[in-house]
Motif scaffolding. Structure first.
Motif, PDB file in Angstrom:
ATOM      1  N   LEU A  37      44.708  16.664 -47.930  1.00 20.17           N
ATOM      2  CA  LEU A  37      45.735  15.669 -48.411  1.00 20.17           C
ATOM      3  C   LEU A  37      46.888  15.464 -47.320  1.00 20.17           C
ATOM      4  N   LEU A  38      47.189  16.668 -46.474  1.00 19.50           N
ATOM      5  CA  LEU A  38      47.977  16.484 -45.322  1.00 19.50           C
ATOM      6  C   LEU A  38      47.343  15.800 -44.154  1.00 19.50           C
ATOM      7  N   ILE A  39      45.889  16.178 -43.936  1.00 21.66           N
ATOM      8  CA  ILE A  39      45.268  15.572 -42.785  1.00 21.66           C
ATOM      9  C   ILE A  39      45.099  13.910 -43.191  1.00 21.66           C
ATOM     10  N   TYR A  40      44.825  13.519 -44.327  1.00 19.36           N
ATOM     11  CA  TYR A  40      44.708  12.407 -44.907  1.00 19.36           C
ATOM     12  C   TYR A  40      46.167  11.554 -44.458  1.00 19.36           C
ATOM     13  N   LEU A  41      47.192  12.097 -44.911  1.00 24.70           N
ATOM     14  CA  LEU A  41      48.489  11.374 -44.684  1.00 24.70           C
ATOM     15  C   LEU A  41      48.833  11.296 -43.103  1.00 24.70           C
ATOM     16  N   GLY A  42      48.255  12.416 -42.464  1.00 28.72           N
ATOM     17  CA  GLY A  42      48.393  12.240 -41.133  1.00 28.72           C
ATOM     18  C   GLY A  42      47.740  11.220 -40.527  1.00 28.72           C
ATOM     19  N   PHE A  43      46.627  11.036 -41.004  1.00 24.73           N
ATOM     20  CA  PHE A  43      45.700   9.530 -40.484  1.00 24.73           C
ATOM     21  C   PHE A  43      46.436   8.384 -40.887  1.00 24.73           C
ATOM     22  N   THR A  44      46.949   8.409 -42.262  1.00 24.53           N
ATOM     23  CA  THR A  44      47.544   7.401 -42.586  1.00 24.53           C
ATOM     24  C   THR A  44      48.807   6.765 -41.938  1.00 24.53           C
ATOM     25  N   VAL A  45      49.779   7.580 -41.581  1.00 23.84           N
ATOM     26  CA  VAL A  45      50.935   7.536 -40.440  1.00 23.84           C
ATOM     27  C   VAL A  45      50.348   6.856 -39.239  1.00 23.84           C
ATOM     28  N   SER A  47      47.727   5.186 -38.564  1.00 19.80           N
ATOM     29  CA  SER A  47      47.062   3.825 -39.087  1.00 19.80           C
ATOM     30  C   SER A  47      48.343   2.819 -39.048  1.00 19.80           C
ATOM     31  N   LYS A  48      49.267   3.321 -39.899  1.00 17.71           N
ATOM     32  CA  LYS A  48      50.584   2.482 -39.879  1.00 17.71           C
ATOM     33  C   LYS A  48      51.231   2.017 -38.669  1.00 17.71           C
ATOM     34  N   ILE A  49      51.075   3.131 -37.858  1.00 19.17           N
ATOM     35  CA  ILE A  49      51.911   2.904 -36.426  1.00 19.17           C
ATOM     36  C   ILE A  49      50.853   1.836 -35.744  1.00 19.17           C
ATOM     37  N   ALA A  50      49.576   2.117 -35.711  1.00 18.46           N
ATOM     38  CA  ALA A  50      48.803   1.250 -34.937  1.00 18.46           C
ATOM     39  C   ALA A  50      49.001  -0.291 -35.358  1.00 18.46           C
ATOM     40  N   ASN A  51      49.178  -0.378 -36.825  1.00 18.02           N
ATOM     41  CA  ASN A  51      49.249  -1.827 -37.474  1.00 18.02           C
ATOM     42  C   ASN A  51      50.708  -2.339 -37.076  1.00 18.02           C
ATOM     43  N   VAL A  52      51.794  -1.640 -36.802  1.00 17.93           N
ATOM     44  CA  VAL A  52      52.829  -2.162 -36.376  1.00 17.93           C
ATOM     45  C   VAL A  52      52.827  -2.632 -34.980  1.00 17.93           C
ATOM     46  N   VAL A  68      58.328   6.415 -24.623  1.00 17.35           N
ATOM     47  CA  VAL A  68      57.582   7.469 -25.306  1.00 17.35           C
ATOM     48  C   VAL A  68      57.019   6.606 -26.767  1.00 17.35           C
ATOM     49  N   TRP A  69      57.465   5.854 -27.316  1.00 14.11           N
ATOM     50  CA  TRP A  69      57.095   5.023 -28.332  1.00 14.11           C
ATOM     51  C   TRP A  69      55.827   4.073 -27.975  1.00 14.11           C
ATOM     52  N   ARG A  70      55.901   3.535 -26.795  1.00 14.18           N
ATOM     53  CA  ARG A  70      54.788   2.920 -26.259  1.00 14.18           C
ATOM     54  C   ARG A  70      53.488   3.797 -26.344  1.00 14.18           C
ATOM     55  N   ILE A  71      53.756   4.858 -25.671  1.00 15.46           N
ATOM     56  CA  ILE A  71      52.458   5.843 -25.663  1.00 15.46           C
ATOM     57  C   ILE A  71      52.054   6.251 -26.953  1.00 15.46           C
ATOM     58  N   VAL A  72      52.841   6.540 -27.943  1.00 17.12           N
ATOM     59  CA  VAL A  72      52.481   6.697 -29.296  1.00 17.12           C
ATOM     60  C   VAL A  72      51.953   5.701 -29.928  1.00 17.12           C
ATOM     61  N   ILE A  73      52.327   4.406 -29.843  1.00 20.03           N
ATOM     62  CA  ILE A  73      51.670   3.157 -30.596  1.00 20.03           C
ATOM     63  C   ILE A  73      50.493   3.020 -29.703  1.00 20.03           C
ATOM     64  N   LEU A  74      50.136   3.137 -28.453  1.00 23.42           N
ATOM     65  CA  LEU A  74      48.741   2.925 -27.706  1.00 23.42           C
ATOM     66  C   LEU A  74      47.754   3.617 -28.290  1.00 23.42           C
ATOM     67  N   TRP A  75      48.327   5.002 -28.182  1.00 27.68           N
ATOM     68  CA  TRP A  75      47.401   6.213 -28.652  1.00 27.68           C
ATOM     69  C   TRP A  75      47.037   6.059 -30.134  1.00 27.68           C
ATOM     70  N   SER A  76      47.771   5.582 -31.137  1.00 27.00           N
ATOM     71  CA  SER A  76      47.646   4.992 -32.509  1.00 27.00           C
ATOM     72  C   SER A  76      46.421   3.918 -32.498  1.00 27.00           C
ATOM     73  N   ILE A  77      46.746   2.873 -31.575  1.00 31.19           N
ATOM     74  CA  ILE A  77      45.647   1.844 -31.644  1.00 31.19           C
ATOM     75  C   ILE A  77      44.400   2.370 -31.132  1.00 31.19           C
TER      76      ILE A  77
END
Length: 141
Positions: A37-45, A47-52, A68-77
């Motif tokens: 469940l924790l792994i699933y929740l991590g992937f959900t977060v 995914s939401k960052i990528a959508n934003v 920093v957020w630019r790197i986090v968002i691009l990594w999520s995408i």
């Protein structure tokens, strides 16, 4: 047989199938449901960052993330592997420009199933402003 115009759909369904198999094997192999469940929740977060990132940052320019957020968002995408950022921006901006017409890439009459398997109307760059995306070298990877 299901036919789709979008090759990303195959990747999506393969990811879903592998996730179900992987989680089942994880739990069967001694992992706990709580860890799964924790792994699933991590992937959900992620995914939401990528959508934003896709929607608020790239398609609408409603936010300008810091370095920093630019790197986090691009990594999520990249890790969600939905579509290339430019393709998302063109499709989304075309949807707003040509809403509910024949040029709308995903009109309301298309149906849920066609949206799920990626059978959208084709889009082109014609008439869609995307210079702001081309200027962002880190986004145009």
């Amino acid at each position: 047989m299901i036919e789709t115009k979008n090759p990303q759909v195959v990747k999506f369904f393969l990811t879903v199938i592998l996730t179900i198999i992987g989680l089942s094997l994880y739990i069967y192999g001694g992992g706990t449901a709580v860890k799964a469940l924790l792994i699933y929740l991590g992937f959900t977060v992620v995914s939401k960052i990528a959508n934003v990132g896709y929607h608020r940052w790239l398609a609408h320019n409603l936010l300008e993330p810091g370095p920093v957020w630019r790197i986090v968002i691009l990594w999520s995408i990249v890790s969600t592997a939905l579509v290339k950022p430019l393709a998302y921006v063109v499709g989304h901006r075309a949807h707003h420009k040509y809403s509910d017409t024949d040029l709308d890439p995903h009109p309301t009459g298309l149906g849920l199933w066609n949206c799920i398997i990626g059978n959208f109307n084709s889009t082109t760059y014609r008439g869609i402003p995307v210079r702001d995306i081309f200027r962002q070298k880190d986004v145009m990877f």
